[in-house]
Design an enzyme around this catalytic site. Structure first.
Site, PDB file in Angstrom:
ATOM      1  N   ARG A  25       0.883  -1.178   0.000  1.00 50.98           N
ATOM      2  CA  ARG A  25       0.000   0.000   0.000  1.00 50.98           C
ATOM      3  C   ARG A  25       0.911   1.215   0.000  1.00 50.98           C
ATOM      4  O   ARG A  25       1.569   1.505   1.007  1.00 50.98           O
ATOM      5  CB  ARG A  25      -0.917  -0.028   1.221  1.00 50.98           C
ATOM      6  CG  ARG A  25      -1.726   1.244   1.361  1.00 50.98           C
ATOM      7  CD  ARG A  25      -2.879   1.120   2.325  1.00 50.98           C
ATOM      8  NE  ARG A  25      -3.984   0.380   1.755  1.00 50.98           N
ATOM      9  CZ  ARG A  25      -5.245   0.459   2.179  1.00 50.98           C
ATOM     10  NH1 ARG A  25      -5.561   1.253   3.186  1.00 50.98           N
ATOM     11  NH2 ARG A  25      -6.189  -0.258   1.613  1.00 50.98           N
ATOM     12  N   HIS A  28      -6.913   0.415  -6.964  1.00 49.28           N
ATOM     13  CA  HIS A  28      -7.226  -0.445  -5.808  1.00 49.28           C
ATOM     14  C   HIS A  28      -7.866  -1.726  -6.364  1.00 49.28           C
ATOM     15  O   HIS A  28      -9.069  -1.964  -6.203  1.00 49.28           O
ATOM     16  CB  HIS A  28      -8.165   0.298  -4.864  1.00 49.28           C
ATOM     17  CG  HIS A  28      -8.223  -0.285  -3.483  1.00 49.28           C
ATOM     18  ND1 HIS A  28      -7.455  -1.361  -3.085  1.00 49.28           N
ATOM     19  CD2 HIS A  28      -8.963   0.068  -2.393  1.00 49.28           C
ATOM     20  CE1 HIS A  28      -7.726  -1.638  -1.818  1.00 49.28           C
ATOM     21  NE2 HIS A  28      -8.636  -0.793  -1.377  1.00 49.28           N
ATOM     22  N   GLN A  82     -10.026  -4.241  -4.314  1.00 49.36           N
ATOM     23  CA  GLN A  82     -11.343  -3.698  -3.983  1.00 49.36           C
ATOM     24  C   GLN A  82     -12.320  -3.886  -5.150  1.00 49.36           C
ATOM     25  O   GLN A  82     -13.412  -4.431  -4.971  1.00 49.36           O
ATOM     26  CB  GLN A  82     -11.189  -2.194  -3.664  1.00 49.36           C
ATOM     27  CG  GLN A  82     -12.477  -1.531  -3.255  1.00 49.36           C
ATOM     28  CD  GLN A  82     -12.952  -1.997  -1.898  1.00 49.36           C
ATOM     29  OE1 GLN A  82     -12.219  -1.945  -0.928  1.00 49.36           O
ATOM     30  NE2 GLN A  82     -14.174  -2.475  -1.815  1.00 49.36           N
ATOM     31  N   ASP A 123     -17.241   6.777  -2.958  1.00 52.57           N
ATOM     32  CA  ASP A 123     -16.047   6.677  -2.113  1.00 52.57           C
ATOM     33  C   ASP A 123     -15.816   8.060  -1.506  1.00 52.57           C
ATOM     34  O   ASP A 123     -16.438   9.043  -1.933  1.00 52.57           O
ATOM     35  CB  ASP A 123     -14.847   6.216  -2.967  1.00 52.57           C
ATOM     36  CG  ASP A 123     -13.570   6.015  -2.146  1.00 52.57           C
ATOM     37  OD1 ASP A 123     -13.662   5.890  -0.901  1.00 52.57           O
ATOM     38  OD2 ASP A 123     -12.474   5.998  -2.736  1.00 52.57           O
ATOM     39  N   CYS A 161     -16.550   1.403  -0.693  1.00 53.14           N
ATOM     40  CA  CYS A 161     -15.407   0.552  -0.328  1.00 53.14           C
ATOM     41  C   CYS A 161     -15.079   0.633   1.161  1.00 53.14           C
ATOM     42  O   CYS A 161     -14.455  -0.278   1.698  1.00 53.14           O
ATOM     43  CB  CYS A 161     -14.188   0.955  -1.159  1.00 53.14           C
ATOM     44  SG  CYS A 161     -13.757   2.693  -0.946  1.00 53.14           S
ATOM     45  N   ARG A 221     -13.937  -9.075   0.485  1.00 55.34           N
ATOM     46  CA  ARG A 221     -12.501  -8.850   0.309  1.00 55.34           C
ATOM     47  C   ARG A 221     -11.739 -10.105   0.740  1.00 55.34           C
ATOM     48  O   ARG A 221     -10.803 -10.549   0.103  1.00 55.34           O
ATOM     49  CB  ARG A 221     -12.025  -7.652   1.160  1.00 55.34           C
ATOM     50  CG  ARG A 221     -12.584  -6.300   0.756  1.00 55.34           C
ATOM     51  CD  ARG A 221     -11.974  -5.774  -0.518  1.00 55.34           C
ATOM     52  NE  ARG A 221     -10.523  -5.682  -0.475  1.00 55.34           N
ATOM     53  CZ  ARG A 221      -9.836  -4.652   0.037  1.00 55.34           C
ATOM     54  NH1 ARG A 221     -10.490  -3.611   0.521  1.00 55.34           N
ATOM     55  NH2 ARG A 221      -8.517  -4.636   0.010  1.00 55.34           N
TER      56      ARG A 221
HETATM   57  N1   CP Z   1     -11.486  -0.517   1.541  1.00 58.60           N
HETATM   58  C1   CP Z   1     -10.256  -0.573   2.052  1.00 58.60           C
HETATM   59  O1   CP Z   1      -9.251  -0.825   1.363  1.00 58.60           O
HETATM   60  O2   CP Z   1     -10.211  -0.348   3.403  1.00 58.60           O
HETATM   61  P1   CP Z   1      -8.898  -0.114   4.267  1.00 58.60           P
HETATM   62  O3   CP Z   1      -8.310   1.204   3.840  1.00 58.60           O
HETATM   63  O4   CP Z   1      -9.379  -0.089   5.690  1.00 58.60           O
HETATM   64  O5   CP Z   1      -7.945  -1.238   4.015  1.00 58.60           O
HETATM   65  N1  NVA Z   2      -9.929   6.471  -2.065  1.00 60.78           N
HETATM   66  C1  NVA Z   2      -9.668   6.010  -0.721  1.00 60.78           C
HETATM   67  C2  NVA Z   2      -9.898   4.540  -0.620  1.00 60.78           C
HETATM   68  C3  NVA Z   2      -9.658   3.927   0.714  1.00 60.78           C
HETATM   69  C4  NVA Z   2      -9.881   2.452   0.717  1.00 60.78           C
HETATM   70  C5  NVA Z   2      -8.245   6.381  -0.340  1.00 60.78           C
HETATM   71  O1  NVA Z   2      -7.336   6.241  -1.172  1.00 60.78           O
HETATM   72  O2  NVA Z   2      -8.030   6.811   0.796  1.00 60.78           O
END
Ligand code: CP
Ligand code: NVA
Length: 313
Positions: free
Chosen positions: A101, A128, A131, A223, A263, A291
């Site tokens: 990440r 992502h 997701q 989102d 998400c 997930r």
């Molecule tokens: N939806 C998602 O990726 O959640 P987190 O940021 O909590 O991992």
């Molecule tokens: N768009 C959001 C998604 C989190 C799962 C972010 O990047 O923070």
């Protein structure tokens, strides 16, 4: 052919996604049926916080007979302590797979280039994929099909939106995206997706009108307006997105039994109201659960045949 890494949904073909969905359904029916990853270790390299991605990958890995460990921002120091390629090469000597990440998508690409083990994108600024794949698995589970299903995404043309566009284009889903000027999804990606959609029987519409996107949709998706790392833009974004909230008024524009998806994490009161989040339309927790099942499919696909390449002694 199985892919070596999963950095974006478009790394997969529609056929591979179909196989992944069947695998995920199998793990969902029987979560502890087998231990195909016995003795394998997954590293979670996270520069940003996470609840769902971290927990679902760690639990999934344990169910599959393997183990996992978390390598957080303190160890990574956002690339300042050492370069991504060195981290990738070192971790390839200990681990069997990496979920990364990162802030920048280029960094997850660099990890994949330098690692000799599979790298899975657990969210970057551009994509992502885990997701979006879980989300389409959830839609198919609920509606019974994907081809021709009408999905509307209302909000920021961000990482989650980009991956949703890729997945819908590959699988023949009709997607409408409503985003304010300046916050549209990636232009090159939209061009690719329109071409892809015409081959798969899908459709992609980009508009600035949330009602136009929502009208007659079977699924309304949103989102956050302010993603992780954009906190200093929050007040500007709140102004820009004011008309893009998913509330009961917008839900009414969609089909009668329309589903609401997010998400998560959600900023209740911004992109979605409490009323919608807690309504009978909302399937956000099923989405989160899936997930786990979908990613078990990804882990088995990528890690079961991967071999660590050590020194050439
Ligand atoms: N939806 C998602 O990726 O959640 P987190 O940021 O909590 O991992
Ligand atoms: N768009 C959001 C998604 C989190 C799962 C972010 O990047 O923070």
């Amino acid at each position: 052919m199985r892919p070596r890494h999963l950095l974006a949904v478009r790394d997969l073909t529609a056929e591979q996604i179909g196989r992944l969905f069947r695998e995920a359904a199998r793990w969902k029916r029987k979560p502890l049926q087998d231990r195909p990853l016995e003795g394998k270790m997954l590293g979670l390299l996270f520069q940003k916080p996470s609840v769902r991605t971290r927990v679902s990958f760690e639990v999934g890995m344990t169910h599959l007979g393997g183990g996992s460990l978390y390598i957080g921002p303190l160890e990574l120091q956002n690339g300042k302590r050492e370069e991504a390629k060195d981290v990738a090469r070192v971790l390839s000597r200990y681990l069997d797979g990496i979920v990364a990440r990162t802030f920048s998508h280029r960094e997850v690409e660099e990890l994949a280039r330098s690692a000799s083990i599979p790298v899975i994108n657990g969210l970057s600024d551009r994509a992502h994929p885990c997701q979006a794949l879980s989300d389409l698995f959830t839609i198919e589970e609920r509606i019974g099909r994907l081809k021709g299903v009408r999905v509307a995404y209302v909000g920021d043309g961000n990482n989650v939106c980009n991956s949703l566009i890729e997945a819908c284009a590959l699988l023949g889903v009709h997607l409408s995206v409503a985003a304010p000027a300046g916050y549209e999804p990636d232009r090159d990606l939209v061009r690719w997706a329109k071409r892809q959609a015409s081959a798969s029987g899908g459709r992609l519409l980009i508009t600035r009108d949330p009602k136009e996107a929502a009208r007659g949709a079977a699924v309304l998706y949103t989102d956050v307006w302010t993603s992780m790392g954009q906190e200093q833009e929050r007040s500007r974004r709140r102004r820009a997105f004011r008309r893009f909230q998913v509330n009961m008024g917008l839900m009414k524009e969609a089909g009668k039994g329309a589903l609401f998806m997010h998400c998560l994490p959600a900023h209740r009161g911004e992109e979605v109201t409490d009323e919608v989040m807690d309504s009978r339309h909302s399937i956000v927790y099923d989405q989160a659960e899936n997930r786990l099942h979908l990613q078990k499919g990804i882990l088995v696909t990528l890690l079961s045949s991967s071999r660590k390449r050590g020194s050439k002694k």
